[in-house]
Write an enzyme that holds these catalytic residues in place. Structure first.
Site, PDB file in Angstrom:
ATOM      1  N   LEU A 104      51.885  95.070 -23.423  1.00  0.00           N
ATOM      2  CA  LEU A 104      51.417  93.793 -22.990  1.00  0.00           C
ATOM      3  C   LEU A 104      52.019  94.034 -21.829  1.00  0.00           C
ATOM      4  CD1 LEU A 104      49.488  91.110 -25.235  1.00  0.00           C
ATOM      5  CD2 LEU A 104      47.990  93.121 -23.589  1.00  0.00           C
ATOM      6  N   ASP A 105      51.932  93.375 -20.414  1.00  0.00           N
ATOM      7  CA  ASP A 105      52.910  92.712 -19.491  1.00  0.00           C
ATOM      8  C   ASP A 105      53.864  92.312 -19.816  1.00  0.00           C
ATOM      9  OD1 ASP A 105      52.050  94.861 -17.322  1.00  0.00           O
ATOM     10  OD2 ASP A 105      51.009  93.668 -17.096  1.00  0.00           O
ATOM     11  N   LYS A 106      54.953  91.724 -19.288  1.00  0.00           N
ATOM     12  CA  LYS A 106      56.407  90.349 -20.200  1.00  0.00           C
ATOM     13  C   LYS A 106      54.665  89.110 -20.150  1.00  0.00           C
ATOM     14  CE  LYS A 106      59.837  88.479 -18.477  1.00  0.00           C
ATOM     15  NZ  LYS A 106      61.567  88.510 -18.171  1.00  0.00           N
ATOM     16  N   HIS A 189      49.683  98.978 -15.984  1.00  0.00           N
ATOM     17  CA  HIS A 189      49.329  97.278 -15.339  1.00  0.00           C
ATOM     18  C   HIS A 189      47.843  97.824 -14.823  1.00  0.00           C
ATOM     19  CE1 HIS A 189      53.037  96.155 -15.559  1.00  0.00           C
ATOM     20  NE2 HIS A 189      53.318  96.927 -14.427  1.00  0.00           N
TER      21      HIS A 189
END
Length: 243
Positions: A104-106, A189
């Protein structure tokens, strides 16, 4: 699995560091099949032998499966020189072989599976398996009818192939709109790029589920728990991975 050294087994089971468990063994705190053992080198079978530390029986598990509610601000990695990682949130008593399944993105929150089961992870992430992932998303502006159609029919986000058709449920429209989006792949993303492609910028993103596994509503960001037997069974059945 076969036999392994007693000190390695105890360390892997979270009883302490290798040096700490060796000390416990030599102090006579460990029994194997009811008999006191003072040799860290003794070979044991975790699946067959009864091992106790300070009178407490240890149960052996082939793999560990943890549900983590990933908070925003930490990166999905086993280690990072600059940022806190999701593995930093897992207590030190857990196995060193644990890793996050996918990423998962930051700045993205939500469900993350942590395990040391490489086969299950591979099947969950394999592109051909098309495991559903559902996100709660808050975006700028109104989601247009044309934009919604593009999301649900598959669209070009600059990859070699178009995205697979997604499922969209709009929860609220306005200056900031909210929706549930279910995708069946995991391009880089992807959710952010899909909404950017229809003119909406993602303001907040949270993964709610991956396949049959749904984020526990009682699990606060940064907290984790073991999967229940039913959760694990359903997940394994979904990717045709049976015992």
């Amino acid at each position: 699995m076969g036999k392994i050294r007693l000190d390695k087994y105890l360390a892997d089971a979270g009883c302490g560091t290798r040096s700490e468990v060796k000390l416990s063994i030599r102090k006579g705190k460990v029994t194997v099949n009811g008999e006191n053992c003072r040799s860290p080198e003794q070979k044991v079978d975790p699946e067959a032998d009864e091992i106790e530390v300070d009178g407490i029986a240890l149960s052996w598990k082939k793999h560990e499966y943890l549900m983590l509610h990933k908070p925003a601000g930490c990166v999905t990695a086993t280690r990072d020189n600059h940022d806190q990682t999701v593995m930093d949130l897992i207590g030190g008593t857990k196995r060193k072989e644990l890793f996050p399944v996918g990423r998962l993105d930051k700045d993205t929150e939500g469900l993350l599976l942590i395990t040391d089961d490489g086969e299950l992870a591979h099947r969950l992430l394999a592109p051909n398996n098309h495991v559903d992932k559902t996100y709660f998303v808050r975006v700028s502006g109104v989601i247009s009818e044309k934009g919604a159609e593009m999301l649900t029919q598959g669209m070009d986000i600059g990859e070699k192939s178009r995205t697979l058709p997604a499922k969209l449920e709009i929860l609220r429209q306005g200056e900031c709109s909210e929706a549930l989006l279910t995708i069946r792949e995991g391009k880089f993303h992807q959710v952010k790029r899909m909404f950017h492609g229809i003119g909406n910028e993602v303001l907040y993103l949270k993964r709610l589920s991956m396949g049959s596994l749904t984020l526990d509503e009682g699990l606060e960001p940064g907290k984790y728990r073991e999967l229940t037997e039913e959760e694990l069974r359903s997940l394994r059945e979904e990717v045709h991975l049976n015992e």
